[in-house]
Design an enzyme around this catalytic site. Structure first.
Site, PDB file in Angstrom:
ATOM      1  N   GLN A  75       4.021  40.308  37.427  1.00  0.00           N
ATOM      2  CA  GLN A  75       2.844  39.836  38.161  1.00  0.00           C
ATOM      3  C   GLN A  75       1.747  39.303  37.241  1.00  0.00           C
ATOM      4  O   GLN A  75       0.584  39.212  37.634  1.00  0.00           O
ATOM      5  CB  GLN A  75       2.295  40.955  39.047  1.00  0.00           C
ATOM      6  CG  GLN A  75       3.158  41.237  40.256  1.00  0.00           C
ATOM      7  CD  GLN A  75       3.290  40.036  41.169  1.00  0.00           C
ATOM      8  OE1 GLN A  75       2.400  39.185  41.235  1.00  0.00           O
ATOM      9  NE2 GLN A  75       4.404  39.949  41.878  1.00  0.00           N
ATOM     10  N   SER A  76       2.106  38.889  36.061  1.00  0.00           N
ATOM     11  CA  SER A  76       1.124  38.423  35.090  1.00  0.00           C
ATOM     12  C   SER A  76       0.493  37.093  35.491  1.00  0.00           C
ATOM     13  O   SER A  76       1.184  36.100  35.724  1.00  0.00           O
ATOM     14  CB  SER A  76       1.797  38.271  33.723  1.00  0.00           C
ATOM     15  OG  SER A  76       0.994  37.532  32.835  1.00  0.00           O
TER      16      SER A  76
END
Length: 322
Positions: A75-76
């Protein structure tokens, strides 16, 4: 300014991001708050990482690279924006994530849409990404490619130049608004954004203290990283070294990448007073610290809060690994 102008740069930020007052939030907190809206940088869905990518991709192109290799968690914000910006510049993106493959939502879904080649380390340790990035870069070189390899978060002295440039932008806006803030407040993760702002503040001799709220690492580690990165970018740009770093602790909540009750409350407060969304991983926790500081009367305004973006994580689900 001369060294900053001489660095190769790809213009990705769509002009100066707005500096706007937050009057309803200010009334709620009893402290004058302004927002620096770096969620509106314009690449993809915006975010602070675009500023560093201008210089990192400029360097990659100058070196004749054909691919961009980096990584983080699924989820960066950084990884997604790096892949998107690399595509815009004609470079093939490669992303290394820790953990195992998971359902594509939030930033992971957007990273997939870029067509980036995504690999997983199979380990839950975030640090497992670091060696895997280097290993993938070496493999690409062996296959005849010219990869540009960047660590998690783009936290390098060159990447920090993006927020030295942003400091100049902010200085002009503060002058135009006749505003002399006491603090520039932000979330601190990989530490590159705060390092660039610290170096820029020292260079411009600003009125404000750059206050980071740790959302990822122990405060001592953050301070060491910020100091080293700020000195690195200062050396790169031939600027004076900063001698003060401020990082606050106590707002990590259940852990990195996981929403916190205080952060969720801060997100609701900002959405309902100013119509601005804060992400649960970074911005919400930094705002929770600002809310507490204001309500305990431990700070005076005006305060500028850096809205760093990351809204796609609002759609990832509380249990998605970040």
């Amino acid at each position: 300014m001369g060294r900053l102008r001489s660095l190769p740069r790809v213009p990705l930020v769509l002009g100066s991001t707005p500096l706007v007052p937050a009057p309803r939030l200010s009334a709620e907190l009893g402290v004058e708050v302004w927002f620096k809206r770096d969620d509106l940088t314009g690449q993809g869905l915006g975010g602070n990482k675009v500023r560093g990518l201008e210089y990192l991709l400029g360097d990659a192109i100058a070196q004749g690279c054909d691919s961009f290799v980096t990584g983080a968690g699924p989820q960066s914000n950084w990884a997604m924006l790096a892949a998107l910006a690399a595509r815009r510049c004609g470079l093939s993106p490669y992303l290394v994530f820790y953990g195992q493959p998971v359902h594509a939502s939030g930033n992971l879904l957007l990273s997939t849409l870029t067509g980036a080649e995504i690999r997983y380390t199979g380990e839950l340790d975030r640090a497992s990404v670091d060696g895997a990035i280097d290993k993938l870069g070496a493999a690409l070189i062996a296959d005849g490619h010219r990869p540009y390899v960047v660590p998690r978060g783009g936290a390098t002295p060159l990447g920090c130049a993006g927020y030295v440039r942003a400091s100049l932008e902010l200085a002009g806006q503060l002058m135009a608004a006749d505003l002399g803030p006491t603090r520039l407040w932000l979330a601190t993760g990989s530490c590159g954004t705060q390092a660039g702002l610290v170096a820029g503040s020292r260079w411009l001799q600003t009125s404000y203290d750059v206050v980071g709220v740790s959302v990822s690492r122990p405060v001592a580690e953050c301070a060491d990283r910020i100091t080293a990165l700020a000195r690195g970018v200062a050396d790169l740009l031939e600027l004076p070294h900063a001698d003060q770093v401020t990082v606050l602790d106590g707002y990590l909540g259940p852990g990195y990448g996981l929403p916190s009750p205080a952060g969720d409350a801060a997100t609701r407060l900002v959405a309902r007073t100013e119509g601005v969304f804060l992400d649960p991983v970074f911005g919400a926790k930094a705002m929770a610290a600002l809310v507490d500081a204001a309500r305990s009367a431990s700070i005076e305004g005006p305060v500028v809060f850096l809205v760093s973006g990351g809204a796609p994580t609002l759609f990832a689900g509380a249990k998605a690994p970040l």
